[in-house]
Design a protein around this motif. Structure first.
Motif, mmCIF file in Angstrom:
data_model
loop_
_atom_site.group_PDB
_atom_site.id
_atom_site.type_symbol
_atom_site.label_atom_id
_atom_site.label_comp_id
_atom_site.label_asym_id
_atom_site.label_seq_id
_atom_site.Cartn_x
_atom_site.Cartn_y
_atom_site.Cartn_z
ATOM 1 N N LEU A 258 0.830 -1.203 0.000
ATOM 2 C CA LEU A 258 0.000 0.000 0.000
ATOM 3 C C LEU A 258 0.865 1.254 0.000
ATOM 4 O O LEU A 258 0.594 2.214 -0.733
ATOM 5 C CB LEU A 258 -0.915 -0.007 1.233
ATOM 6 C CG LEU A 258 -1.853 1.185 1.400
ATOM 7 C CD1 LEU A 258 -2.851 1.235 0.247
ATOM 8 C CD2 LEU A 258 -2.588 1.106 2.723
ATOM 9 N N ALA A 259 1.920 1.247 0.802
ATOM 10 C CA ALA A 259 2.806 2.408 0.872
ATOM 11 C C ALA A 259 3.502 2.654 -0.468
ATOM 12 O O ALA A 259 3.705 3.810 -0.875
ATOM 13 C CB ALA A 259 3.844 2.206 1.978
ATOM 14 N N SER A 260 3.857 1.585 -1.173
ATOM 15 C CA SER A 260 4.547 1.740 -2.459
ATOM 16 C C SER A 260 3.639 2.322 -3.535
ATOM 17 O O SER A 260 4.116 2.899 -4.510
ATOM 18 C CB SER A 260 5.090 0.381 -2.923
ATOM 19 O OG SER A 260 4.038 -0.496 -3.270
ATOM 20 N N LYS A 261 2.311 2.173 -3.364
ATOM 21 C CA LYS A 261 1.360 2.703 -4.344
ATOM 22 C C LYS A 261 0.788 4.054 -3.931
ATOM 23 O O LYS A 261 -0.051 4.615 -4.649
ATOM 24 C CB LYS A 261 0.202 1.710 -4.526
ATOM 25 C CG LYS A 261 0.611 0.387 -5.171
ATOM 26 C CD LYS A 261 -0.594 -0.515 -5.371
ATOM 27 C CE LYS A 261 -0.215 -1.800 -6.082
ATOM 28 N NZ LYS A 261 -1.389 -2.687 -6.321
ATOM 29 N N SER A 262 1.216 4.554 -2.810
ATOM 30 C CA SER A 262 0.665 5.797 -2.290
ATOM 31 C C SER A 262 1.052 6.970 -3.183
ATOM 32 O O SER A 262 2.214 7.154 -3.529
ATOM 33 C CB SER A 262 1.190 6.038 -0.868
ATOM 34 O OG SER A 262 0.734 7.261 -0.381
ATOM 35 N N ILE A 263 0.039 7.789 -3.562
ATOM 36 C CA ILE A 263 0.330 8.912 -4.469
ATOM 37 C C ILE A 263 -0.236 10.237 -3.978
ATOM 38 O O ILE A 263 -0.161 11.240 -4.690
ATOM 39 C CB ILE A 263 -0.214 8.628 -5.878
ATOM 40 C CG1 ILE A 263 -1.714 8.328 -5.801
ATOM 41 C CG2 ILE A 263 0.544 7.521 -6.553
ATOM 42 C CD1 ILE A 263 -2.371 8.257 -7.161
#
Length: 289
Positions: A258-263
């Motif tokens: 989830l953190a890696s996809k956070s925008i």
């Protein structure tokens, strides 16, 4: 079934005609069951029995068990004389004195020092040991009750953090339509600035690809499933420390994705908060049996 903390302490005092004994049992977290016993020399024979009782009722934890024993001074002072042996020694000593024309003087202390003449009252170690084991069982009951009480506190804390995880998951779900709309506007502006003909088909294709890269629905669904499974494990109780530790690994896996996809800032904040909540649970789970 109740969950148990591996961190606890219990103390029990026993008094008898023979004296006073104090049992102490304490433990800290450990991946497996390990016990350290400190017993007076005369009660070393109890060690195998104590280890077996620990093994039957506990699964994990580093245990320290201590027995302090103080014998009754009055009992220790009771001395008995072997009168028959003493009389025989006196007779023999008198005969030796007669053979030397009475030049030898009989010393009563020497008679008392002769092996077997004086004896102290020996304590009945077997009888005392039975009383000590009964007292140990009571101490162990108190100790397990203390572990259960600590376990209830841990369960309440973990449940609170699970609620926090659900709150953050809901926040991210609310953000996703906003994120996608913002991305649509951003992509439209980018194409217009490039003076490209705004082909609705191309825009939709780009949005589909972007949505696939940013979609976190599966991660959110799995996080909620992990919350439900963790609550199920807590409700079952017993020796659940290892299972809960595995669940924390699963939580971490989804939160990292989830953190890696956070925008955007809101999703990033939720991802950070999820990591904090998971770490707080993980730290406390290390203390659960």
């Amino acid at each position: 079934m109740t969950i148990h903390s591996m961190t606890a302490y219990a103390r029990h005092t026993l008094k008898g005609d023979w004296g006073t004994a104090v049992w102490e049992v304490r433990s800290v977290n450990q991946r497996y069951l390990e016990s350290y016993l400190r017993l007076p020399e005369q009660f070393r024979g109890l060690e195998p029995v104590l280890r077996e009782r620990f093994r039957k009722r506990l699964n994990r934890g580093k245990l320290e068990c201590n027995l302090r024993f103080e014998a009754n001074a009055d009992k220790q002072a009771n001395l008995h004389i072997n009168e028959d042996l003493a009389k025989e020694l006196v007779r023999c000593a008198q005969w030796v004195s007669d053979q030397t024309s009475g030049s030898m003087h009989l010393n009563p202390v020497d008679i008392l020092r002769w092996p077997g003449v004086m004896a102290s009252e020996e304590a009945d170690i077997d009888a005392i040991s039975k009383e000590l084991l009964t007292a140990f069982d009571e101490t162990l009951n108190q100790f397990i009750a203390a572990r259960a009480s600590e376990g209830e506190s841990l369960e309440a804390m973990i449940s609170q953090r699970l609620e926090g995880v659900q709150v953050e998951v809901a926040k991210v779900r609310e953000q996703m339509p906003i994120v996608m709309e913002w991305q649509r506007e951003r992509l439209t502006t980018k194409l217009e600035e490039a003076k490209s003909e705004l082909d609705p088909g191309r825009l939709e294709q780009e949005m589909i690809l972007l949505a696939q890269r940013l979609d976190v629905a599966e991660e959110l669904d799995r996080l909620e499933a992990h919350v439900a499974e963790t609550r199920k494990i807590l409700k079952k109780g017993g020796a659940i420390g290892r299972r809960l530790d595995f669940m924390m690994q699963e939580f971490n896996r989804e939160s990292n994705t989830l953190a890696s996809k956070s925008i955007n800032q809101e999703v990033t904040q939720s991802a950070v908060e999820l990591k904090v909540l998971i770490e707080q649970m993980r730290e406390q789970i290390q203390n659960i049996e």
